[in-house]
Design a protein around this motif. Sequence first.
Motif, PDB file in Angstrom:
ATOM      1  N   ASN A   1       0.966  -1.272  -0.130  1.00 18.83           N
ATOM      2  CA  ASN A   1       0.099   0.182  -0.158  1.00 18.83           C
ATOM      3  C   ASN A   1       0.768   1.273   0.018  1.00 18.83           C
ATOM      4  O   ASN A   1       0.282   2.406   0.157  1.00 18.83           O
ATOM      5  CB  ASN A   1      -0.879   0.015   1.199  1.00 18.83           C
ATOM      6  N   GLY A   2       2.224   1.003  -0.199  1.00 15.55           N
ATOM      7  CA  GLY A   2       3.016   2.251  -0.168  1.00 15.55           C
ATOM      8  C   GLY A   2       3.338   3.112   1.154  1.00 15.55           C
ATOM      9  O   GLY A   2       3.803   4.100   0.979  1.00 15.55           O
ATOM     10  N   SER A   3       3.109   2.457   2.246  1.00 12.75           N
ATOM     11  CA  SER A   3       3.084   3.077   3.410  1.00 12.75           C
ATOM     12  C   SER A   3       4.697   2.795   4.077  1.00 12.75           C
ATOM     13  O   SER A   3       5.020   3.835   4.799  1.00 12.75           O
ATOM     14  CB  SER A   3       2.348   2.681   4.532  1.00 12.75           C
ATOM     15  N   LEU A   4       5.323   2.019   3.538  1.00 19.51           N
ATOM     16  CA  LEU A   4       6.715   1.597   4.015  1.00 19.51           C
ATOM     17  C   LEU A   4       7.757   1.332   2.881  1.00 19.51           C
ATOM     18  O   LEU A   4       7.202   1.060   1.735  1.00 19.51           O
ATOM     19  CB  LEU A   4       6.764   0.427   5.046  1.00 19.51           C
ATOM     20  N   LEU A   5       8.865   1.717   2.962  1.00 23.34           N
ATOM     21  CA  LEU A   5       9.934   1.321   2.131  1.00 23.34           C
ATOM     22  C   LEU A   5      10.725   0.348   2.812  1.00 23.34           C
ATOM     23  O   LEU A   5      11.182   0.223   3.996  1.00 23.34           O
ATOM     24  CB  LEU A   5      10.666   2.432   1.880  1.00 23.34           C
ATOM     25  N   CYS A   6      11.367  -0.369   1.810  1.00 25.35           N
ATOM     26  CA  CYS A   6      12.366  -1.418   2.288  1.00 25.35           C
ATOM     27  C   CYS A   6      13.704  -1.334   1.162  1.00 25.35           C
ATOM     28  O   CYS A   6      13.581  -1.291   0.149  1.00 25.35           O
ATOM     29  CB  CYS A   6      11.902  -2.843   1.763  1.00 25.35           C
ATOM     30  N   THR A   7      14.992  -1.116   2.172  1.00 25.32           N
ATOM     31  CA  THR A   7      16.093  -0.822   1.276  1.00 25.32           C
ATOM     32  C   THR A   7      17.208  -1.855   1.552  1.00 25.32           C
ATOM     33  O   THR A   7      17.363  -2.148   2.596  1.00 25.32           O
ATOM     34  CB  THR A   7      16.479   0.558   1.615  1.00 25.32           C
ATOM     35  N   ALA A   8      18.066  -2.081   0.354  1.00 25.36           N
ATOM     36  CA  ALA A   8      19.337  -2.923   0.819  1.00 25.36           C
ATOM     37  C   ALA A   8      20.341  -1.816   0.298  1.00 25.36           C
ATOM     38  O   ALA A   8      20.351  -1.036  -0.471  1.00 25.36           O
ATOM     39  CB  ALA A   8      19.244  -4.143  -0.395  1.00 25.36           C
ATOM     40  N   CYS A   9      21.537  -1.833   1.057  1.00 20.61           N
ATOM     41  CA  CYS A   9      22.603  -0.687   1.170  1.00 20.61           C
ATOM     42  C   CYS A   9      23.769  -1.575   1.073  1.00 20.61           C
ATOM     43  O   CYS A   9      24.020  -2.698   1.696  1.00 20.61           O
ATOM     44  CB  CYS A   9      22.468   0.080   2.347  1.00 20.61           C
ATOM     45  N   LYS A  10      24.771  -0.935   1.007  1.00 19.41           N
ATOM     46  CA  LYS A  10      26.111  -1.316   0.592  1.00 19.41           C
ATOM     47  C   LYS A  10      26.978  -1.638   2.044  1.00 19.41           C
ATOM     48  O   LYS A  10      27.560  -2.753   1.890  1.00 19.41           O
ATOM     49  CB  LYS A  10      27.124  -0.555   0.017  1.00 19.41           C
TER      50      LYS A  10
END
Length: 472
Positions: free
Chosen positions: A186-195
């Motif tokens: 629903n676009g309320s959260l983000l999930c990120t992968a970082c170096k």
Amino acid sequence: MSRRVVRQSKFRHVFGQAVRNDQCYDDIRVSRVTWDSSFCAVNPKFVAIIIEASGGGAFLVLPLHKTGRIDKVYPTVCGHTGPVLDIDWCPHNDQVIASGSEDCTVMVWQIPENGLETALSEPVVVLEGHSKRVGIVSWHPTARNVLLSAGCDNQIVIWNVGTGEAMINLEDMHPDVIFSVSWSRNGSLLCTACKDKKVRVIDPRKKKIVREKDKAHEGARPMRAIFLADGNIFTTGFSRMSERQLALWKSDNMDEPICVQEMDTSNGVLLPFYDPDTNIVYLCGKGDSSIRYFEITEEAPFVHYLNTFSTKEPQRGMGYMPKRGLDVNKCEIARFYKLHERKCEPIIMTVPRKSDLFQDDLYPDTAGPDPALEAEEWFAGKNGGPILISLKDGYVSTKNRDLKVVKKNILESKPAPKAESVPTIQKHTPPQSSAKMEDKLEEVLREFKSLRDRVILQDRRIARLEEQVAKM
């Protein structure tokens, strides 16, 4: 007592098939930029491919039916001054596409209804806020005109494209390059992968990290992380011994993975493509010549290997068609657009069924093109799940409304109608009221600011080019 050995699944026999040569897109100079992007974006109307371009960055936009050999002088989208690194079609308008580039800008383009007839160099809006190259662009899944961009300056910016403004800037959360960003359903959260080997779950409107997992994958090579429909997180990466891995995590408790699987020792980054309707994840490795697919369920081992589609040629990139662009009459559950060095080859994934009737178990209601929210509502804190549509009678695209940008960055993609462009005929009319005069003044000021912004943008581009020439 007989023990069932083979797990029951309607997707166990899914098979992939490349189309005939005359249905491919030939003679395309696919980009050689060393960036782990998919280089291709697809929707029910167009396929867009990042290509090699001298003196800047460009990408092709081809109507799906424009197969065969593509002429070398075919018009391109060519407004960037540096190579294009990522492109993404708007889920709510099949004629709007965003691009991120090495020139530190994000541009949003409106493609004509029947495709390009001349080169397109004027975007609808230019979004400037990054200080280094922009490697990721991603539209909000349910709110109109909300666009995310992530750059090599380690920050994420969320824009209101309708006004051309940067509304949210997440600049202190990632100490290193961001490999991937994924919106929740629903676009309320983000999930990120970082170096820095961390996977983070972020609430962008509160500007806070909700959860994070250090060393989700031990290897130093790039990771990917995506949200699943149930809120869990699926990641791909590398082990300490450089084996490719996939893992499944609970988003509310990331201490230990639900499951981890080693795959092979190839060094290509695994790009995951996820179908929330069937809960199937397709893994396409850069430089691989195969697509592996897995079904995710709630029973152990949770990530079930289904099959592998293999060809002889390695893939440079991959486009993934949204569900509403598939042929439901042929039980097609996924379609990929595989980039070779000089061509783009569609690959169709099918579930074999004897019946010609609509298979409602394969096609539950899927996300349609209508947004659940306007940008202002989402930025104000409102959430909305995708508005679902049935594919029973096949998806028929409706006419999209033009993307309008109202503010200082106005760069309208279409000239104003002639009736509005001749205001001087009002010489013999009575004097205008003060309200009308104010409206007129505002219109002139808007036009002036637009022209001024264009001049500033050109000045910046000239300065960048002068710097590049000086370095040479």
